[in-house]
Scaffold this active site. Structure first.
Site, short mmCIF file in Angstrom:
data_model
loop_
_atom_site.label_atom_id
_atom_site.label_comp_id
_atom_site.label_asym_id
_atom_site.label_seq_id
_atom_site.Cartn_x
_atom_site.Cartn_y
_atom_site.Cartn_z
N GLY A 12 0.79 -1.16 -0.16
CA GLY A 12 0.18 -0.23 0.02
C GLY A 12 1.01 1.30 0.09
O GLY A 12 2.26 1.15 0.05
N ASP A 13 0.39 2.46 -0.11
CA ASP A 13 0.85 3.56 -0.13
C ASP A 13 1.94 3.87 -1.20
O ASP A 13 2.89 4.55 -0.90
CB ASP A 13 1.63 4.21 1.18
CG ASP A 13 0.72 3.87 2.56
OD1 ASP A 13 -0.38 4.38 2.41
OD2 ASP A 13 0.97 3.04 3.29
N GLU A 14 1.52 3.27 -2.38
CA GLU A 14 2.70 3.34 -3.50
C GLU A 14 2.38 4.64 -4.32
O GLU A 14 3.32 4.99 -5.29
CB GLU A 14 2.43 2.31 -4.46
CG GLU A 14 2.70 0.65 -3.81
CD GLU A 14 1.55 0.07 -3.15
OE1 GLU A 14 0.55 0.69 -3.08
OE2 GLU A 14 1.62 -1.10 -3.02
N LYS A 16 -0.85 5.50 -5.60
CA LYS A 16 -1.87 5.06 -6.48
C LYS A 16 -2.91 6.29 -6.60
O LYS A 16 -3.16 6.25 -7.86
CB LYS A 16 -2.62 4.01 -5.87
CG LYS A 16 -2.25 2.58 -5.87
CD LYS A 16 -3.25 1.58 -5.26
CE LYS A 16 -3.46 1.75 -3.92
NZ LYS A 16 -2.50 1.69 -2.94
N ALA A 39 -7.93 3.20 3.39
CA ALA A 39 -7.23 3.98 2.28
C ALA A 39 -7.20 5.34 2.33
O ALA A 39 -8.06 5.94 3.16
CB ALA A 39 -7.86 3.55 0.96
N GLY A 40 -6.33 6.20 1.80
CA GLY A 40 -6.39 7.45 1.89
C GLY A 40 -5.48 8.14 0.81
O GLY A 40 -4.30 7.68 0.52
N HIS A 41 -5.88 9.04 -0.03
CA HIS A 41 -5.02 9.67 -0.94
C HIS A 41 -5.35 11.08 -0.91
O HIS A 41 -6.50 11.67 -0.74
CB HIS A 41 -4.77 9.06 -2.33
CG HIS A 41 -6.26 8.98 -2.97
ND1 HIS A 41 -6.88 7.74 -3.40
CD2 HIS A 41 -7.05 9.90 -3.50
CE1 HIS A 41 -7.95 8.01 -3.84
NE2 HIS A 41 -8.22 9.20 -3.88
N GLN A 224 -5.17 -0.16 -0.83
CA GLN A 224 -3.97 -1.01 -0.23
C GLN A 224 -3.10 -1.62 -1.23
O GLN A 224 -2.76 -1.00 -2.21
CB GLN A 224 -4.64 -2.00 0.87
CG GLN A 224 -5.33 -1.51 1.81
CD GLN A 224 -6.85 -1.19 1.61
OE1 GLN A 224 -7.68 -1.68 1.07
NE2 GLN A 224 -7.10 0.10 2.32
N ALA A 299 -1.52 8.31 5.37
CA ALA A 299 -2.33 9.25 4.85
C ALA A 299 -3.65 9.01 5.81
O ALA A 299 -4.41 10.12 6.25
CB ALA A 299 -2.64 9.29 3.52
N THR A 301 -3.54 7.49 9.06
CA THR A 301 -3.51 7.24 10.46
C THR A 301 -2.26 8.32 10.93
O THR A 301 -2.01 8.22 12.30
CB THR A 301 -3.08 5.84 11.08
OG1 THR A 301 -2.02 5.34 10.33
CG2 THR A 301 -4.41 5.03 10.75
N LEU A 332 10.41 8.47 -7.72
CA LEU A 332 11.60 7.98 -8.27
C LEU A 332 12.74 9.15 -7.71
O LEU A 332 13.79 8.99 -7.33
CB LEU A 332 11.81 7.92 -9.73
CG LEU A 332 13.36 7.48 -10.06
CD1 LEU A 332 13.63 5.90 -9.82
CD2 LEU A 332 13.42 7.50 -11.69
#
Ligand code: IMP
Length: 429
Positions: A12-14, A16, A39-41, A224, A299, A301, A332
């Site tokens: 997760g947290d990649e 997305k 989830a969170g973005h 995730q 993002a 917690t 990157l």
């Protein structure tokens, strides 16, 4: 015509959210098919940052956003997100936000149970987000869940809740030493949610399939990551749903033949929040540098993310499990300034080399990463817009990843802004 699934390849947290946001431009519908507000973005609304947990960022581009039957939805959080977007001038209505009538509802006891269980587990805790995700999926599997279709019928809702709450209160009080919950309080609160959300609730399988039939393009947004998948992840340190691409079908109500491509999001290094084994983890200065430079905080917690080198054992696992047709490399830029970089190419376990990701945590926690070292780059790469203009060492790093996981790169993200991106090939074209 293309219908693309986007999934995380790691824990997760990649990143997305940014890729979904970019590719949503080419889609007509954006669908979430699993998970909930764990989830969170980050979205940018009128120059202000807003963290969305349920609504896909496609809403900002006026795309039709759908919450699939595979999700567990906290109605209070959803209403809060709708209100926030509306108060910032974003149009959100039944035409552009649709919720599956079969999606399950997160109830107050799910959150209570999630918290209380983690408290009781002490240092054996999973490190959940505390949003009631696991207990809600648990009720779905044991057929005690409440779906939107039941929430919208006040009599059915009362009857179901009445029988469920008796058992939940017993469990909360007698086993978890928590406070019981009041039936009428929940009914009053959830009836209000039902009134607010009912215009959005529909059969999303029909909506999506009709859209596909009429030639519209769909983006399926996973939450995730592959290694948090309930079947294929580092069980039990996983989330409670299938996060892999195959679940785009089950969680949205479409057939597998409709999917034309699967993009795996790969952070240029590895991170993980919560507990569980992580072979390529860096517990040293380099790990701290990456954590700080990459602003690696959850993002949802706000917890610090654990950081490590890129692990191609888990990436190869993700390629196979999701049937990835391409990858998007994110962050990157964060690796710039490091003299050399390591890539984990295999695990050593009891003198043997494992090429495939083991199922047993006892084995995984004893695996030693086998590294290949490649030279780093010192140039700032955020302003680069063509792959040929990247420093040679950055290109070598990318080429080596493609080689090791036998999957092409579609897109490279070099910073949080939309334009800080190199689009190598657009999966929608
Ligand atoms: P849950 O999904 O709240 O039950 O948490 C189970 C595990 O998945 C914990 O380790 C969480 O930190 C992790 N997790 C859940 N959602 C996310 C996410 O969106 N990004 C990263 N980790 C997550």
């Amino acid at each position: 015509m293309a219908n693309i699934v986007i999934v995380g390849t790691q824990w997760g947290d990649e990143g997305k959210g940014k890729v979904v946001d970019l590719l949503a431009e080419f889609a007509d519908l954006v669908v979430r098919f699993q998970g909930g507000n764990n989830a969170g973005h980050t979205m940018v609304v009128e120059g202000k940052q807003f963290i969305s947990h349920l609504i896909p960022s496609g809403i900002l581009q006026n795309k039709i956003c759908l919450l699939g039957n595979g999700m567990v939805v906290d109605p209070a959080v959803l209403i809060e997100e709708i209100d926030y977007l509306k108060s910032n001038g974003i149009e959100v209505g039944p035409d552009n936000l649709k919720i599956s009538e079969r999606a399950h509802i997160i109830m107050p006891y799910h959150k209570e149970i999630d918290h209380a269980r983690e408290r009781l587990k002490g240092d054996k805790k999973i490190g959940t987000t505390g949003r009631g995700i696991g207990p809600s999926y648990e009720d779905k599997a044991t057929r005690r869940g409440i779906r939107f279709v039941e929430l919208l019928d006040p009599e059915v809702f009362r009857e179901k809740l009445n029988s469920i709450l008796e058992e939940k209160n017993f469990y909360l009080e007698e086993y978890l030493s928590s406070n019981p919950l009041d039936l009428e309080d929940i009914i009053n609160q959830y009836n209000e949610y039902a009134k607010r959300l009912s215009p959005h609730v529909t059969n999303i399988s029909v909506v999506i399939n009709n859209a596909i039939k009429s030639g519209r393009q769909v983006l399926f947004e996973g939450a995730q990551g592959t290694h948090l998948d309930i079947d294929h992840g580092t069980y039990p340190y996983v989330t409670s749903s299938n996060t892999i691409a195959g679940n785009a079908c089950g969680g949205a109500g479409i057939g597998p033949k409709e999917i034309t491509g699967v993009i795996g999001i790969v952070k240029a290094y590895t991170t993980r929040v919560g507990e569980g084994p992580f072979p390529a983890e860096l517990s040293d200065k380099t790990g701290n540098t990456i954590q700080k430079k990459g602003a690696e905080f959850g993002a949802t917690t706000g917890r610090k993310r654990r950081c490590g080198w890129l692990d191609t054992v888990i990436l190869r696992n993700a390629v196979r499990l999701n049937g990835l047709t391409g990858i998007a490399i994110t962050k990157l830029d964060v690796l710039g300034g490091l003299e050399s970089l390591k890539i984990c190419t295999g695990y050593e376990y009891k003198g043997k080399i494992l090429q495939d990701f083991p199922a047993g945590l006892n084995i995984l926690s004893k695996c030693k990463p086998i590294y290949e070292t490649v030279p780093g780059w010192s140039e700032n790469i955020s302003d680069i817009r063509a792959i040929e203009d990247l420093p040679q060492n950055a290109r070598n790093y990318l080429n080596r990843i493609e080689e090791l996981i036998e999957t092409p790169i579609h897109l490279i993200s070099l910073g949080p802004a939309r334009d800080e991106t190199i689009m190598v090939t657009n999966p929608f074209e």
